[in-house]
Each structure stands twice: as C-alpha cells, then as structure tokens.
Write an enzyme that holds these catalytic residues in place. Sequence first.
Site, PDB file in Angstrom:
ATOM      1  N   ASN A  64       0.909  -1.182  -0.223  1.00 24.58           N
ATOM      2  CA  ASN A  64       0.103   0.115   0.077  1.00 24.58           C
ATOM      3  C   ASN A  64       0.995   1.154  -0.052  1.00 24.58           C
ATOM      4  O   ASN A  64       2.154   1.173  -0.016  1.00 24.58           O
ATOM      5  CB  ASN A  64      -0.825  -0.010   1.285  1.00 24.58           C
ATOM      6  CG  ASN A  64      -0.161  -0.150   2.367  1.00 24.58           C
ATOM      7  OD1 ASN A  64       0.468   0.774   2.693  1.00 24.58           O
ATOM      8  ND2 ASN A  64      -0.340  -1.378   3.221  1.00 24.58           N
ATOM      9  N   PHE A 115      -4.808   3.405  14.257  1.00 24.75           N
ATOM     10  CA  PHE A 115      -5.097   4.405  13.062  1.00 24.75           C
ATOM     11  C   PHE A 115      -6.152   3.636  12.034  1.00 24.75           C
ATOM     12  O   PHE A 115      -6.036   2.598  12.080  1.00 24.75           O
ATOM     13  CB  PHE A 115      -3.837   4.741  12.246  1.00 24.75           C
ATOM     14  CG  PHE A 115      -3.129   5.838  12.918  1.00 24.75           C
ATOM     15  CD1 PHE A 115      -2.472   5.618  14.158  1.00 24.75           C
ATOM     16  CD2 PHE A 115      -3.005   7.045  12.366  1.00 24.75           C
ATOM     17  CE1 PHE A 115      -1.486   6.567  14.745  1.00 24.75           C
ATOM     18  CE2 PHE A 115      -2.297   8.003  12.628  1.00 24.75           C
ATOM     19  CZ  PHE A 115      -1.603   7.967  13.989  1.00 24.75           C
TER      20      PHE A 115
END
Length: 397
Positions: free
Chosen positions: A210, A323
């Site tokens: 990613n 997160f």
Amino acid sequence: MNRLTNKHIILGVSGSISAYKAPDIVRRLQDLGAQVKVILTEAGAKFITELCLQSISKNKVHHNLWDENAELGMGHIELAKWADAILIAPASANTIANIALGKANDLLSSVILANDAPLLIAPAMNLKMYQSHTLQDNLSTLISHHTIIIRPESGKQACGDIGIGRLAEPSSIAKQVAKQFISTKLTGKKVLITLGATIEAIDPVRFISNHSSGKMGMALVNACIESGASVTCIYGNITTTLNAKSNNISIVSAQQMYTKVMDNIAGQNIFIACAAVSDFSVKNASNQKIKKDGGDLTLELVPNKDILADVCKLKEKPICMGFAAETQNMLKNAQKKLKNKGCDVIILNKVSSADSGFNVDENEVIFLSQNLNKKIGKNSKQKVAKKILEIFIKECL
Ligand SMILES: Cc1cc2nc3c(=O)[nH]c(=O)nc-3n(C[C@H](O)[C@H](O)[C@H](O)COP(=O)(O)O)c2cc1C
C-alpha cells in the site's frame, strides 16, 4: 545533542542596532539542527540586509504582509503553521508593544497572532527604554500570555550607556529555544510503535502492498522520544528516516510484524499501531516467478491476524492507540473499530484526498476515544503527531 533536529523556527528580526547579530542567531539555531525562516521588519531591514539573512538561513526572507504571491496561499497563516516555535531576536520596544497589544499591522505581528507554537522574545534596547514602565508592563502582559522572555544582558551599549538592555548572546538564545522542546511527560514510559507498509509476496518479484510512507508513525516516534519515552519501532516499507534513538526492528510481511509485536509487547506501557498492515496475504505464494500463459491468474487471499485487536486482548494490555485509514463512512467505521477492537484511542485518518494522509507530508485527523471526538486540523505530520500525543497524555495517562 541536536535538540532542534527537524524543528522549524521562525526568527523575527526587528529594528534594533543589535540586528547585526541575527545571522549568528540563525547559525546557532542551525547548529542545534533547526531549519530557520526569517521575518524581517521594515526597521530591521535598516540594520541588516535581507540578502545576508537569506544566504545564512538558506531560505527566502519574509518581510511583506502585502506580498501578492505569498498571500495567494495566505502566506502569513502558512508561515504560522510551519513554525514549531517563533523567536523574536532582537525584539525592539516597538515590536514588543505591538505584540502585547495584539496588533497585526505587519507580517511579523500577523504571524504571531495566527500562531499557536511557543513564542520567545529577546529584547534589546537602551537601558532607559528597557527600564521604562511601559516596556516592563508590556513584558508582564506577554509573560501572562505564556511568552518566554530571554532577558537582555548588562554591559556597554551601542549608545555608550552602560547597563541592562544588550541582546543576550546568540548561543544562549539558541539554547533557550531548544529548551522549549524538552518534555518529561513520557519519562519512564515504554512505547511500542508500528509504522510503514507491510509487503505480501505473490511470488519472488511481485507483491501486494500500500501507499504508506511511515511518515506519520515516524513523527510519533520522534514526538514520544522528545517527551522522554523509551521507544521500540517496528517498521515495514518506509520512505522516511529512522530515529537512531529508538530500538528499530525491520519487518516485511504482516505475519512478521505480528510476530515481532508479540515478541516485544511485554512491559510496554503504550502501543501505537500506525502501520498500514495488509488485511490479507496470498495463499500459497509461489516460490518461482509466475509466468504468463495468456490466461487469467487468480490469487487466493487469506486474512491476516489483527495485530491491534490481539494486543488489546492481552491480559497485561498496554494503553492502545490505533489508526483507521478510511475513505468512506469514516466516522462510523472508526467508531466501530474503536469498539470492536477494544482499544483506547483511534486516530481517524482521511486518506481519500491527495494532500493529506498517505505518502504526503501533511495530515488531518480526528482523535476518537470513548469520551472525545476532537479534530486536529491540517498541518505537518510532526505537528499533528505532537498534538495527538498532547491529547493522548491528557486523556489516557
Ligand atoms: C540607530 C537606531 C538604533 C535603534 N536601536 C534600537 C534598539 O536597540 N532597540 C529598540 O527597541 N529600538 C531601537 N531603535 C528604534 C526602532 O528602530 C524603532 O522604534 C522602529 O520603529 C522599530 O520598528 P520595528 O519594531 O517594526 O522593527 C533604533 C533606532 C535607530 C535609528
């Protein structure tokens, strides 16, 4: 020790004869690792040239509130946002009066009014000016607004008088700026932080990953170290520089990150899961490069273990901050994550806009806990990390 590494300092130079010492102040701040941008008042420019300050600071000198190009992007607000601290040295009696009154009639005073970083001022003037009631009243007002005054020294003055009012020594001014960044709020605390992107192999040359750069996590590592914590950093693929003061452990895949976190979690007080961990890995990744044969290729993906959820389930659980990188139904998804994983804080990270979130230097987040939903406005990842930590310390410790 370079206590100002990665710190952005704005140096305001106002109209005092001692403005000739400003380049030396820039140098001393740089010696401690700071990046410096100078704002020069009109009177300051009578004593020292813009060219000199530009050459030493290696940054454009700012002096004009009415600079049409800079103000296209609201230059004075941008400068205020950039600063980790603002130092005015030398600070003239006039500039001190302006700031004490909250005026915004030039670039320096406007930036100061728009600023929420620490403000330090180093007065420099004739002893009678310094001792005057009005100047002393103005200094008292500034102190009551949490401004740090770097007291002038006694000695021979440019006008021939002898007494208090000489600008403090540049090296001592720089040290006082550095002092603002020493915090002991996390002294004695052990923090484990994960950051960066994991890599899931498809074959020896291809992978699934990613866009995470590790910059947000690294800003948190730096902020925790600055607050006195002992930090272990488990990192995947990153495009940022590691902090030599943390215990740095490199991993590649989500499974490796899981193992290293579990190996190191005992005794940690705080766990910050900032890494972008792949939710899936490739079942039966090939040992050999997969050759194309003209047909489709189907990859079977299997779910990875949830590191944050499993840390939250530990008997001796540290305080956990996760997160959530979301693109839609952001608040709802983040609230779900907070509840389902049983963690103490979720930082909601909007990753759908190109200028905040993944692989950029700025971020805009929401701090979510059971009792709090607080937006942290767009700023550098360093400043956002500092703000996150400030709220976290207040709410969770
Ligand atoms: C030669 C000379 C030296 C000066 N030195 C000082 C000084 O050391 N400190 C001070 O407060 N003002 C000093 N002043 C007065 C300031 O320059 C003046 O008040 C100016 O308006 C300050 O503007 P500023 O605060 O926007 O920079 C001096 C003026 C002159 C002409």
